[in-house]
Scaffold this active site. Structure first.
Site, PDB file in Angstrom:
ATOM      1  N   GLU A 184      -9.146  -4.989  -6.294  1.00 29.48           N
ATOM      2  CA  GLU A 184      -8.755  -3.632  -5.874  1.00 29.48           C
ATOM      3  C   GLU A 184      -9.056  -2.567  -6.923  1.00 29.48           C
ATOM      4  O   GLU A 184      -8.927  -1.374  -6.638  1.00 29.48           O
ATOM      5  CB  GLU A 184      -7.258  -3.602  -5.544  1.00 29.48           C
ATOM      6  CG  GLU A 184      -6.880  -4.441  -4.352  1.00 29.48           C
ATOM      7  CD  GLU A 184      -5.450  -4.207  -3.909  1.00 29.48           C
ATOM      8  OE1 GLU A 184      -5.185  -3.146  -3.310  1.00 29.48           O
ATOM      9  OE2 GLU A 184      -4.600  -5.080  -4.166  1.00 29.48           O
ATOM     10  N   SER A 209       0.838  -1.194   0.000  1.00 33.65           N
ATOM     11  CA  SER A 209       0.000   0.000   0.000  1.00 33.65           C
ATOM     12  C   SER A 209       0.879   1.252   0.000  1.00 33.65           C
ATOM     13  O   SER A 209       1.648   1.460  -0.936  1.00 33.65           O
ATOM     14  CB  SER A 209      -0.961  -0.034   1.186  1.00 33.65           C
ATOM     15  OG  SER A 209      -1.957   0.942   1.067  1.00 33.65           O
ATOM     16  N   HIS A 252      -7.322  -5.674  -1.033  1.00 30.12           N
ATOM     17  CA  HIS A 252      -6.186  -4.920  -0.503  1.00 30.12           C
ATOM     18  C   HIS A 252      -5.637  -5.544   0.782  1.00 30.12           C
ATOM     19  O   HIS A 252      -4.438  -5.489   1.036  1.00 30.12           O
ATOM     20  CB  HIS A 252      -6.632  -3.470  -0.234  1.00 30.12           C
ATOM     21  CG  HIS A 252      -5.490  -2.502  -0.108  1.00 30.12           C
ATOM     22  ND1 HIS A 252      -4.645  -2.216  -1.152  1.00 30.12           N
ATOM     23  CD2 HIS A 252      -5.067  -1.739   0.952  1.00 30.12           C
ATOM     24  CE1 HIS A 252      -3.750  -1.315  -0.757  1.00 30.12           C
ATOM     25  NE2 HIS A 252      -3.974  -1.024   0.513  1.00 30.12           N
TER      26      HIS A 252
END
Length: 459
Positions: free
Chosen positions: A394, A332, A432
């Protein structure tokens, strides 16, 4: 392993014959636990007097029962038995007082009560033999890292206080495990808090392989969001690194970089350290309706400097590290920082693992960094590799994670002839939060010891 240990250690004294034999009942596991130590000892004394075939027959039955107990309780009962044998025979598991000298890492790989057995047996040696044994053991222990020697010494003190100083008068199993529950820790790993020159404190977690380092040192993997990811990465590497010829994954030192907190993420700290300043971008992590708080991010350059000039020297002072096999892993915002490092200081690491990188941050400014990196890249530069993984779930209109990942990889594949190796893995059905454990083994095979090619075609 537990069944084997039970059979080996308890064959003579821990066995109870079948219920029909000699009128001695075979207790169920929890029935046996609820007995007092004195009752268990009396029962074992009666069993010791039985014919060998009856003891052996029931040993298998009781082994199966006790093997269903929680590990801590199983080990407590084993330790109680060891103490009893020490009092009655002068050694553990019968009259075998002279222990071998294990090599250092063989000693480490044994379970705690096996190491305790060695110490009990060594105490019974004649003075001259004990002195020679102790000298050999000291020589082996000198081969271990200081932190591991200290951990073994602490374990010895604890076991001696519980079992060894006066095992014939020690209390029952409850005494050792009656304290309040303790936090679980990753075995044979260490952590400490390191404050940077800028005054920022980081929690550093290290898991070395359970084997001696090669001559050139261990490969090393630096893991961002260490509070959340250190355990996952270190466990995967320790498990797969044991058999690199089959898994394609080399054993490696794992260094987690986290924060002095109990939770998995320090959102504010990582939201500053991992990304560049972005006063106008939007973010799903900050503010009402996803609007970015004023003056977010901006610490990436300082954080990278901390890793290069402060953290790495501290790690290399304590461990043998191969500087030619260094990997950075981030997810991330950590994935953003991984790409940021590749594009701005590619010589810092040889391998880059970016999971769900936040390419969208700061109006996709990472792509400008990539353009500068690509323009400056020469065929003579040291090779680098990048592995990008993103969950298929995602992709959204607002944040097209899959599209962004594909674009970054596509750009870098165009300069493969300049020593840039790039792979992309889109994990269909993953999101995610699930991408790291899902894609980790694939990433490790691809980058920790170029094992991907070795295992890809294996039957």
């Amino acid at each position: 392993m537990r069944s084997f240990l039970l059979g080996a250690c308890l064959a003579a004294a821990f066995s109870v014959p079948h219920a029909a034999a000699q009128g001695i009942p075979a207790p169920e596991a929890w029935e046996y636990v609820r007995m007092t130590p004195e009752v268990r000892s009396a029962l074992r004394d009666r069993v010791d007097a039985l014919p060998p075939e009856l003891r052996e027959a029931h040993n298998t039955e009781l082994s199966a029962n006790v093997n269903t107990l929680p590990t801590w309780l199983y080990e407590a009962l084993s330790n109680e038995l060891v103490a009893r044998h020490h009092c009655t025979t002068g050694s553990y598991n019968g009259p075998k007082p002279k222990p071998p000298v294990p090599d250092a890492w063989g000693y480490v790989k044994r379970v705690p009560h096996q190491r305790y057995h060695y110490r009990l047996r060594a105490r019974l040696l004649p003075p001259d033999e004990k002195a020679a044994y102790d000298a050999k053991m000291a020589g082996e222990m000198a081969k271990l890292p200081a932190w591991l020697k200290e951990a073994l010494e602490e374990e010895a003190v604890r076991y001696d206080a519980y079992l060894g100083l006066d095992p014939c008068k020690r209390p029952g199993i409850g005494a050792f495990y009656s304290d309040a529950p303790k936090a679980v820790s990753t075995p044979q790993s260490v952590q400490w808090d390191l404050t940077s020159a800028k005054g920022h404190t980081y929690r550093i977690m290290i898991a070395p392989p359970l084997s001696p380092p090669p001559a050139e040192g261990w490969p090393v993997v630096y893991v961002l969001d260490g509070n959340a990811n250190f355990g996952t990465v270190s466990d995967a590497l320790r498990l797969q690194g044991r058999r690199p010829e089959r898994t394609g994954v080399s054993a490696a030192l794992v260094v987690g970089i986290g924060y002095p907190i109990d939770g998995p993420f320090d959102e504010k700290r990582r939201g500053y350290d991992y990304v560049v300043h972005s006063p106008g971008a939007t973010s799903p992590k900050h503010g009402a309706d996803g609007q970015l708080e004023a003056d977010s991010g901006g610490g990436a350059a300082d954080f990278l400097s901390f890793i290069e000039t402060e953290l790495k020297p501290a790690v290399e002072k304590a461990y043998a590290v191969d500087r030619k096999r260094q990997t950075l892993l981030g997810h991330s915002f950590g994935g953003f920082f991984t790409l940021y490092t590749l594009f701005n200081r590619p010589q810092a690491f040889q391998n880059y693992l970016a999971f769900s990188p936040s390419v969208w941050w700061n109006n996709r400014s990472l792509l400008e960094d990539e353009r500068r990196f690509t323009a400056a890249r020469k065929a003579s530069d040291p090779p680098v590799s990048l592995f990008v993984a993103t969950g298929g779930l995602e992709e959204t209109q607002r944040i097209p994670m899959v599209t962004d990942s594909r674009e970054v990889v596509s750009r870098l594949k165009a300069i493969a002839d300049r020593g840039v190796k790039t792979d992309l893995y889109i994990a269909e059905g993953e999101d995610h939060g699930s991408i790291v454990p899902t894609a980790l083994s694939r990433a490790l095979r691809a980058r920790i010891g170029d094992g991907f090619e070795k295992t890809a075609g294996r039957k």
